[in-house]
Design a protein around this motif. Structure first.
Motif, PDB file in Angstrom:
ATOM      1  N   ASP A   6       0.895  -1.155   0.000  1.00 45.80           N
ATOM      2  CA  ASP A   6       0.000   0.000   0.000  1.00 45.80           C
ATOM      3  C   ASP A   6       0.940   1.213   0.000  1.00 45.80           C
ATOM      4  O   ASP A   6       1.401   1.671   1.045  1.00 45.80           O
ATOM      5  CB  ASP A   6      -0.876  -0.054   1.254  1.00 45.80           C
ATOM      6  N   ALA A   7       1.261   1.700  -1.200  1.00 41.59           N
ATOM      7  CA  ALA A   7       2.461   2.512  -1.393  1.00 41.59           C
ATOM      8  C   ALA A   7       2.310   4.013  -1.214  1.00 41.59           C
ATOM      9  O   ALA A   7       3.318   4.710  -1.167  1.00 41.59           O
ATOM     10  CB  ALA A   7       3.031   2.239  -2.782  1.00 41.59           C
ATOM     11  N   ASP A   8       1.119   4.548  -1.124  1.00 43.28           N
ATOM     12  CA  ASP A   8       0.970   6.003  -1.095  1.00 43.28           C
ATOM     13  C   ASP A   8       1.823   6.676  -0.029  1.00 43.28           C
ATOM     14  O   ASP A   8       2.483   7.658  -0.305  1.00 43.28           O
ATOM     15  CB  ASP A   8      -0.497   6.404  -0.928  1.00 43.28           C
ATOM     16  N   ALA A   9       1.811   6.186   1.183  1.00 43.14           N
ATOM     17  CA  ALA A   9       2.577   6.828   2.260  1.00 43.14           C
ATOM     18  C   ALA A   9       3.527   5.844   2.934  1.00 43.14           C
ATOM     19  O   ALA A   9       3.866   6.010   4.091  1.00 43.14           O
ATOM     20  CB  ALA A   9       1.625   7.424   3.288  1.00 43.14           C
ATOM     21  N   ASP A  32      -2.221   5.840  -5.944  1.00 40.44           N
ATOM     22  CA  ASP A  32      -3.071   6.625  -6.840  1.00 40.44           C
ATOM     23  C   ASP A  32      -2.269   7.675  -7.610  1.00 40.44           C
ATOM     24  O   ASP A  32      -2.805   8.658  -8.076  1.00 40.44           O
ATOM     25  CB  ASP A  32      -4.257   7.239  -6.101  1.00 40.44           C
ATOM     26  N   GLY A  33      -0.987   7.438  -7.752  1.00 40.26           N
ATOM     27  CA  GLY A  33      -0.130   8.306  -8.568  1.00 40.26           C
ATOM     28  C   GLY A  33       1.011   8.889  -7.763  1.00 40.26           C
ATOM     29  O   GLY A  33       1.077   8.772  -6.552  1.00 40.26           O
ATOM     30  N   GLY A  34       1.929   9.511  -8.469  1.00 47.32           N
ATOM     31  CA  GLY A  34       3.014  10.202  -7.803  1.00 47.32           C
ATOM     32  C   GLY A  34       4.238   9.365  -7.501  1.00 47.32           C
ATOM     33  O   GLY A  34       5.194   9.858  -6.927  1.00 47.32           O
ATOM     34  N   LEU A  35       4.233   8.096  -7.857  1.00 47.29           N
ATOM     35  CA  LEU A  35       5.408   7.240  -7.632  1.00 47.29           C
ATOM     36  C   LEU A  35       5.995   6.806  -8.961  1.00 47.29           C
ATOM     37  O   LEU A  35       5.275   6.625  -9.939  1.00 47.29           O
ATOM     38  CB  LEU A  35       5.025   5.981  -6.849  1.00 47.29           C
ATOM     39  N   ARG A  36       7.308   6.616  -8.954  1.00 53.01           N
ATOM     40  CA  ARG A  36       7.969   6.024 -10.119  1.00 53.01           C
ATOM     41  C   ARG A  36       7.996   4.519  -9.946  1.00 53.01           C
ATOM     42  O   ARG A  36       7.969   4.007  -8.832  1.00 53.01           O
ATOM     43  CB  ARG A  36       9.406   6.521 -10.214  1.00 53.01           C
ATOM     44  N   VAL A  48      -3.954   3.308  -9.462  1.00 52.53           N
ATOM     45  CA  VAL A  48      -5.408   3.174  -9.464  1.00 52.53           C
ATOM     46  C   VAL A  48      -6.048   4.561  -9.578  1.00 52.53           C
ATOM     47  O   VAL A  48      -5.385   5.582  -9.420  1.00 52.53           O
ATOM     48  CB  VAL A  48      -5.906   2.464  -8.181  1.00 52.53           C
ATOM     49  N   GLU A  49      -7.345   4.576  -9.837  1.00 46.72           N
ATOM     50  CA  GLU A  49      -8.089   5.832  -9.853  1.00 46.72           C
ATOM     51  C   GLU A  49      -7.930   6.510  -8.506  1.00 46.72           C
ATOM     52  O   GLU A  49      -7.839   5.847  -7.470  1.00 46.72           O
ATOM     53  CB  GLU A  49      -9.576   5.558 -10.095  1.00 46.72           C
ATOM     54  N   GLN A  50      -7.924   7.841  -8.519  1.00 45.53           N
ATOM     55  CA  GLN A  50      -7.850   8.548  -7.246  1.00 45.53           C
ATOM     56  C   GLN A  50      -9.159   8.372  -6.500  1.00 45.53           C
ATOM     57  O   GLN A  50     -10.228   8.358  -7.081  1.00 45.53           O
ATOM     58  CB  GLN A  50      -7.549  10.024  -7.467  1.00 45.53           C
ATOM     59  N   GLY A  51      -9.047   8.224  -5.211  1.00 45.99           N
ATOM     60  CA  GLY A  51     -10.207   8.029  -4.358  1.00 45.99           C
ATOM     61  C   GLY A  51      -9.752   7.565  -3.006  1.00 45.99           C
ATOM     62  O   GLY A  51      -8.654   6.997  -2.870  1.00 45.99           O
TER      63      GLY A  51
END
Length: 150
Positions: A6-9, A32-36, A48-51
């Motif tokens: 679960d990579a966002d944070a 939901d984005g922002g990672l390489r 994935v879609e933002q949400g």
């Protein structure tokens, strides 16, 4: 076996890659984005879609017995356990059917207390992430990966 992140944070992405590579297992970073894309032949990035729970839902729909999820999200950890997977947080806390219920209850209680607080201004929050936490995570993930391989 698949290692879901679960990579966002997540502050232990590099550590998860090291352990996943050592076990020669697929590593899927979900955000939901922002990672390489991680620099590993074993790793892939799913955007994935933002949400609010899009990444959580994606992981929970796919995880199963023998898979592992790295997440700081207690409700996602609960969903992973119910699907037969294993879950660990970034500080090395392994979530099990025996401890996830009380963790969910405490999380809900703290959410209720924060929302009911008549005091405005700065609040506690999580303690800073330390080298000891990083070491505990590496040890815990190694144990969980061995357990999942059995």
């Amino acid at each position: 076996m698949t290692l879901y992140i679960d990579a966002d944070a997540c502050p232990v992405k590099d550590e998860a890659i090291r352990v996943g590579e050592r076990h020669r297992t697929e590593i899927i970073f979900v955000c939901d984005g922002g990672l390489r894309r991680p620099n590993s032949q074993w790793a892939k990035l799913v955007i994935v879609e933002q949400g609010a729970d899009a990444a959580d839902d994606w992981i929970a729909e796919r995880i199963g017995p023998g898979d592992v999820c790295v997440t700081g999200d207690i409700p996602l950890a609960d969903r992973c356990i119910k699907a037969g997977g294993l879950a660990i947080d970034h500080r090395g806390q392994v979530w099990t059917p025996d401890n996830i219920g009380s963790a969910l209850a405490m999380r809900d209680l703290m959410t209720d207390l924060r929302s009911a607080s008549p005091i405005d201004g700065p609040r506690g929050g999580a303690k800073p992430f330390s080298l000891k936490d990083r070491s505990s995570f590496l040890d815990g993930l190694e144990r969980v990966m061995r357990q999942a391989a059995r």
